[in-house]
Design a protein around this motif. Structure first.
Motif, PDB file in Angstrom:
ATOM      1  N   PHE A 195      -8.540 -12.396  16.025  1.00 20.62           N
ATOM      2  CA  PHE A 195      -9.557 -13.199  15.323  1.00 20.62           C
ATOM      3  C   PHE A 195     -10.154 -12.394  14.180  1.00 20.62           C
ATOM      4  O   PHE A 195     -10.364 -12.915  13.080  1.00 20.62           O
ATOM      5  CB  PHE A 195     -10.648 -13.643  16.294  1.00 20.62           C
ATOM      6  N   ILE A 225     -13.477 -14.208  20.770  1.00 23.21           N
ATOM      7  CA  ILE A 225     -13.905 -14.150  19.370  1.00 23.21           C
ATOM      8  C   ILE A 225     -14.426 -12.755  19.026  1.00 23.21           C
ATOM      9  O   ILE A 225     -13.842 -12.038  18.230  1.00 23.21           O
ATOM     10  CB  ILE A 225     -14.965 -15.231  19.067  1.00 23.21           C
ATOM     11  N   GLN A 234     -17.890 -19.245  13.218  1.00 25.85           N
ATOM     12  CA  GLN A 234     -17.684 -18.887  14.619  1.00 25.85           C
ATOM     13  C   GLN A 234     -18.219 -19.970  15.557  1.00 25.85           C
ATOM     14  O   GLN A 234     -17.583 -20.303  16.563  1.00 25.85           O
ATOM     15  CB  GLN A 234     -18.350 -17.548  14.917  1.00 25.85           C
ATOM     16  N   THR A 252      -5.669 -19.544  20.738  1.00 24.82           N
ATOM     17  CA  THR A 252      -6.837 -19.136  21.525  1.00 24.82           C
ATOM     18  C   THR A 252      -7.072 -20.118  22.657  1.00 24.82           C
ATOM     19  O   THR A 252      -7.384 -19.720  23.786  1.00 24.82           O
ATOM     20  CB  THR A 252      -8.092 -19.052  20.632  1.00 24.82           C
TER      21      THR A 252
END
Length: 301
Positions: free
Chosen positions: A160, A154, A46, A118
């Motif tokens: 995601f 996220i 991440q 994204t």
């Protein structure tokens, strides 16, 4: 370190899986610690995604500069996002760089569909556009922007979640833990300090011993703890208690019995929060009542 709650969560998960599919305790314990290691991998993955958005923005600028017909924005691109001080600290963090170097599968390719989509959604969004229009650089504003960006694209992004679940099945259950780790990492950053270390689930041997002992005590004393639970059920049969509720309660009772230096209210509150993650909407009330009664019966402080 996040704290003991996340370790307790992994113990509860492991005990639950044992009663779904029994294996040797040594194997179960090994699987539990492997799962904890995988949370750290997701955490780095991440963080690398945030850095990947910065890399993609820089790449887009280079493409613009090399166009044959350039616009003013191609020649003089707005660099506010790529100069974000929080992103720079994450990008330069030596622990992230070292771990990513050892686990190259945790790096994001600039052509990855999830990263590109994204980035497109982010740059088209009002929050990003407002941020880019603001003049000057403030560490506090940079921090706030990246925190909100992480939540929006996220932590709270179902696409995601689906993406990482397809990649590693266990990540689906543990993404809330990794999300907390990233949020704390962003929040802990200081303007005048280098970002040298990251957060770990298991910070030392004491944490590892706690996890191992809690798991083994819960399984080895299961029948005795079931009896303690049954004695405190009012107008309710033990067979009617949901397995997850029973697992949470027996794990909590094991901790209350075998870790006397942890205050009872701390233990109760921790397992109430765990119930909110794993059990039904009303489980936390039920669990609070049983554990509170157990502590009062034992005069457990």
């Amino acid at each position: 370190m996040l704290g003991r709650r996340q370790i307790r969560e992994k113990v509860v998960e492991s005990v639950y899986s044992y009663y779904q599919n029994p294996v040797k305790i040594d194997v179960l314990e090994k699987n539990m610690f492997t799962g904890i290691e995988k949370i750290y991998n997701l955490y780095i993955y991440q963080l690398n995604f945030l850095v990947g958005l910065k890399d993609l923005a820089e790449n887009q600028m280079e493409i613009g500069k090399n166009k044959y017909f350039k616009t003013d924005s191609d020649v003089n691109p707005n660099q506010k996002f790529i100069n974000n001080q929080v992103l720079k600290k994450l990008e330069e963090n030596p622990e992230r760089l070292f771990f990513s170097g050892q686990h190259k599968d945790l790096k994001w390719d600039l052509h990855d569909d999830m990263l590109v989509k994204t980035f497109q959604r982010m740059t088209a969004g009002k929050r990003y556009q407002d941020f880019m229009k603001e003049e000057g650089y403030s560490f506090e504003e940079d921090q706030k922007f990246i925190g909100k960006l992480f939540l929006r694209y996220i932590a709270e992004n179902d696409d995601f979640h689906d993406y990482i679940s397809d990649r590693e099945l266990t990540w689906a259950d543990d993404i809330h833990i990794a999300n907390s780790m990233v949020q704390k990492t962003i929040g802990f950053l200081k303007e005048d300090e280098e970002s040298r270390t990251l957060i770990k689930m298991i910070k030392d041997e004491e944490d590892k011993t706690f996890a191992s002992k809690l798991l083994r005590d819960t399984l080895n004393n299961w029948e005795a703890n079931e009896k303690k639970l049954s004695e405190r059920l009012e107008n309710w049969d033990l067979e009617r208690v949901a397995l997850m509720d029973k697992v949470i309660l027996t794990t909590a009772i094991s901790e209350l019995d075998n870790f006397p230096f942890t205050p009872s209210r701390v233990v109760i509150n921790e397992y109430i929060e765990i119930a909110k993650v794993f059990a039904t909407d009303r489980s936390n009330i039920f669990i609070n009542g049983i554990l509170d009664k157990y502590c009062k019966d034992l005069n457990r402080i």
